[in-house]
Design a protein around this motif. Structure first.
Motif, PDB file in Angstrom:
ATOM      1  N   GLY A  25       0.776  -1.228   0.000  1.00  0.00           N
ATOM      2  CA  GLY A  25       0.000   0.000   0.000  1.00  0.00           C
ATOM      3  C   GLY A  25       0.813   1.287   0.000  1.00  0.00           C
ATOM      4  O   GLY A  25       0.257   2.368   0.162  1.00  0.00           O
ATOM      5  N   TYR A  26       2.109   1.179  -0.201  1.00  0.00           N
ATOM      6  CA  TYR A  26       2.941   2.385  -0.235  1.00  0.00           C
ATOM      7  C   TYR A  26       2.906   3.071  -1.596  1.00  0.00           C
ATOM      8  O   TYR A  26       3.205   4.252  -1.695  1.00  0.00           O
ATOM      9  N   GLY A  27       2.560   2.337  -2.643  1.00  0.00           N
ATOM     10  CA  GLY A  27       2.462   2.915  -3.980  1.00  0.00           C
ATOM     11  C   GLY A  27       3.688   3.717  -4.347  1.00  0.00           C
ATOM     12  O   GLY A  27       4.801   3.214  -4.280  1.00  0.00           O
ATOM     13  N   ASP A  28       3.486   4.987  -4.688  1.00  0.00           N
ATOM     14  CA  ASP A  28       4.603   5.860  -5.064  1.00  0.00           C
ATOM     15  C   ASP A  28       5.009   6.791  -3.932  1.00  0.00           C
ATOM     16  O   ASP A  28       5.644   7.817  -4.168  1.00  0.00           O
ATOM     17  N   ALA A  29       4.657   6.437  -2.695  1.00  0.00           N
ATOM     18  CA  ALA A  29       5.018   7.275  -1.547  1.00  0.00           C
ATOM     19  C   ALA A  29       6.535   7.384  -1.423  1.00  0.00           C
ATOM     20  O   ALA A  29       7.269   6.444  -1.750  1.00  0.00           O
ATOM     21  N   ARG A  30       6.978   8.530  -0.971  1.00  0.00           N
ATOM     22  CA  ARG A  30       8.413   8.745  -0.760  1.00  0.00           C
ATOM     23  C   ARG A  30       8.786   8.152   0.597  1.00  0.00           C
ATOM     24  O   ARG A  30       8.424   8.695   1.638  1.00  0.00           O
ATOM     25  N   VAL A  31       9.462   7.019   0.556  1.00  0.00           N
ATOM     26  CA  VAL A  31       9.860   6.315   1.772  1.00  0.00           C
ATOM     27  C   VAL A  31      11.314   5.887   1.653  1.00  0.00           C
ATOM     28  O   VAL A  31      11.866   5.810   0.551  1.00  0.00           O
ATOM     29  N   ALA A  32      11.919   5.611   2.789  1.00  0.00           N
ATOM     30  CA  ALA A  32      13.256   5.013   2.830  1.00  0.00           C
ATOM     31  C   ALA A  32      13.071   3.532   3.134  1.00  0.00           C
ATOM     32  O   ALA A  32      12.160   3.154   3.882  1.00  0.00           O
ATOM     33  N   THR A  33      13.921   2.697   2.540  1.00  0.00           N
ATOM     34  CA  THR A  33      13.793   1.260   2.751  1.00  0.00           C
ATOM     35  C   THR A  33      15.134   0.644   3.137  1.00  0.00           C
ATOM     36  O   THR A  33      16.188   1.043   2.638  1.00  0.00           O
ATOM     37  N   ALA A  34      15.040  -0.336   4.020  1.00  0.00           N
ATOM     38  CA  ALA A  34      16.207  -1.140   4.389  1.00  0.00           C
ATOM     39  C   ALA A  34      15.780  -2.592   4.344  1.00  0.00           C
ATOM     40  O   ALA A  34      14.730  -2.961   4.875  1.00  0.00           O
ATOM     41  N   LEU A  35      16.568  -3.406   3.684  1.00  0.00           N
ATOM     42  CA  LEU A  35      16.291  -4.833   3.576  1.00  0.00           C
ATOM     43  C   LEU A  35      17.397  -5.579   4.301  1.00  0.00           C
ATOM     44  O   LEU A  35      18.585  -5.434   3.946  1.00  0.00           O
ATOM     45  N   ASN A  36      17.020  -6.335   5.314  1.00  0.00           N
ATOM     46  CA  ASN A  36      17.995  -7.061   6.133  1.00  0.00           C
ATOM     47  C   ASN A  36      19.092  -6.121   6.637  1.00  0.00           C
ATOM     48  O   ASN A  36      20.274  -6.426   6.580  1.00  0.00           O
ATOM     49  N   GLU A  37      18.647  -4.932   7.081  1.00  0.00           N
ATOM     50  CA  GLU A  37      19.493  -3.913   7.702  1.00  0.00           C
ATOM     51  C   GLU A  37      20.425  -3.194   6.725  1.00  0.00           C
ATOM     52  O   GLU A  37      21.335  -2.490   7.145  1.00  0.00           O
ATOM     53  N   ALA A  38      20.216  -3.345   5.424  1.00  0.00           N
ATOM     54  CA  ALA A  38      21.005  -2.637   4.411  1.00  0.00           C
ATOM     55  C   ALA A  38      20.102  -1.664   3.672  1.00  0.00           C
ATOM     56  O   ALA A  38      19.054  -2.053   3.150  1.00  0.00           O
ATOM     57  N   PHE A  39      20.499  -0.383   3.620  1.00  0.00           N
ATOM     58  CA  PHE A  39      19.728   0.638   2.924  1.00  0.00           C
ATOM     59  C   PHE A  39      19.619   0.283   1.447  1.00  0.00           C
ATOM     60  O   PHE A  39      20.607  -0.094   0.809  1.00  0.00           O
ATOM     61  N   ILE A  40      18.409   0.407   0.890  1.00  0.00           N
ATOM     62  CA  ILE A  40      18.184   0.156  -0.533  1.00  0.00           C
ATOM     63  C   ILE A  40      17.677   1.457  -1.154  1.00  0.00           C
ATOM     64  O   ILE A  40      16.574   1.904  -0.850  1.00  0.00           O
ATOM     65  N   PRO A  41      18.472   2.082  -2.029  1.00  0.00           N
ATOM     66  CA  PRO A  41      18.019   3.324  -2.663  1.00  0.00           C
ATOM     67  C   PRO A  41      16.846   3.066  -3.614  1.00  0.00           C
ATOM     68  O   PRO A  41      16.719   1.983  -4.188  1.00  0.00           O
ATOM     69  N   ALA A  42      16.008   4.073  -3.777  1.00  0.00           N
ATOM     70  CA  ALA A  42      14.804   3.937  -4.607  1.00  0.00           C
ATOM     71  C   ALA A  42      15.082   3.382  -6.006  1.00  0.00           C
ATOM     72  O   ALA A  42      14.336   2.509  -6.472  1.00  0.00           O
ATOM     73  N   PRO A  43      16.139   3.827  -6.713  1.00  0.00           N
ATOM     74  CA  PRO A  43      16.365   3.296  -8.069  1.00  0.00           C
ATOM     75  C   PRO A  43      16.680   1.791  -8.103  1.00  0.00           C
ATOM     76  O   PRO A  43      16.535   1.154  -9.134  1.00  0.00           O
ATOM     77  N   SER A  44      17.073   1.219  -6.974  1.00  0.00           N
ATOM     78  CA  SER A  44      17.440  -0.203  -6.937  1.00  0.00           C
ATOM     79  C   SER A  44      16.292  -1.122  -6.533  1.00  0.00           C
ATOM     80  O   SER A  44      16.433  -2.342  -6.579  1.00  0.00           O
ATOM     81  N   ARG A  45      15.170  -0.560  -6.143  1.00  0.00           N
ATOM     82  CA  ARG A  45      14.072  -1.380  -5.612  1.00  0.00           C
ATOM     83  C   ARG A  45      13.488  -2.346  -6.636  1.00  0.00           C
ATOM     84  O   ARG A  45      13.119  -3.469  -6.298  1.00  0.00           O
ATOM     85  N   ALA A  46      13.404  -1.938  -7.889  1.00  0.00           N
ATOM     86  CA  ALA A  46      12.809  -2.800  -8.924  1.00  0.00           C
ATOM     87  C   ALA A  46      13.653  -4.041  -9.203  1.00  0.00           C
ATOM     88  O   ALA A  46      13.122  -5.061  -9.647  1.00  0.00           O
ATOM     89  N   THR A  47      14.944  -3.970  -8.919  1.00  0.00           N
ATOM     90  CA  THR A  47      15.822  -5.107  -9.190  1.00  0.00           C
ATOM     91  C   THR A  47      16.268  -5.830  -7.918  1.00  0.00           C
ATOM     92  O   THR A  47      17.038  -6.783  -7.993  1.00  0.00           O
ATOM     93  N   THR A  48      15.770  -5.382  -6.768  1.00  0.00           N
ATOM     94  CA  THR A  48      16.121  -6.031  -5.498  1.00  0.00           C
ATOM     95  C   THR A  48      15.146  -7.165  -5.237  1.00  0.00           C
ATOM     96  O   THR A  48      13.958  -6.951  -5.006  1.00  0.00           O
ATOM     97  N   GLU A  49      15.650  -8.388  -5.317  1.00  0.00           N
ATOM     98  CA  GLU A  49      14.828  -9.583  -5.129  1.00  0.00           C
ATOM     99  C   GLU A  49      14.591  -9.852  -3.644  1.00  0.00           C
ATOM    100  O   GLU A  49      15.481  -9.668  -2.817  1.00  0.00           O
ATOM    101  N   LEU A  50      13.390 -10.297  -3.332  1.00  0.00           N
ATOM    102  CA  LEU A  50      13.055 -10.692  -1.967  1.00  0.00           C
ATOM    103  C   LEU A  50      13.150 -12.207  -1.837  1.00  0.00           C
ATOM    104  O   LEU A  50      12.922 -12.934  -2.802  1.00  0.00           O
TER     105      LEU A  50
END
Length: 65
Positions: A25-50
């Protein structure tokens, strides 16, 4: 797949971070993300596999004083 988002377990069908944010439900909201305690910049989210068991932190900026 099951991942933890801000301390709460979620079952998601998304396989990338960008898709997970949409599904959550975040859609295009401006948020910061960290995956497993590593910061993930917005441009990398589409290629960051879960993967099963990942820990995602999503932080939205707050306004005010």
């Amino acid at each position: 797949m099951q991942i933890t988002v801000n301390g709460t377990t979620h079952d998601l069908s998304a396989t990338t971070l960008a898709d997970a944010l949409k599904e959550l439900g975040y859609g295009d909201a401006r948020v910061a993300t960290a995956l497993n305690e590593a910061f993930i910049p917005a441009p990398s989210r589409a290629t960051t596999e879960l993967t099963q068991g990942d820990r995602l932190e999503v932080v939205a900026p707050m306004q005010g004083g």
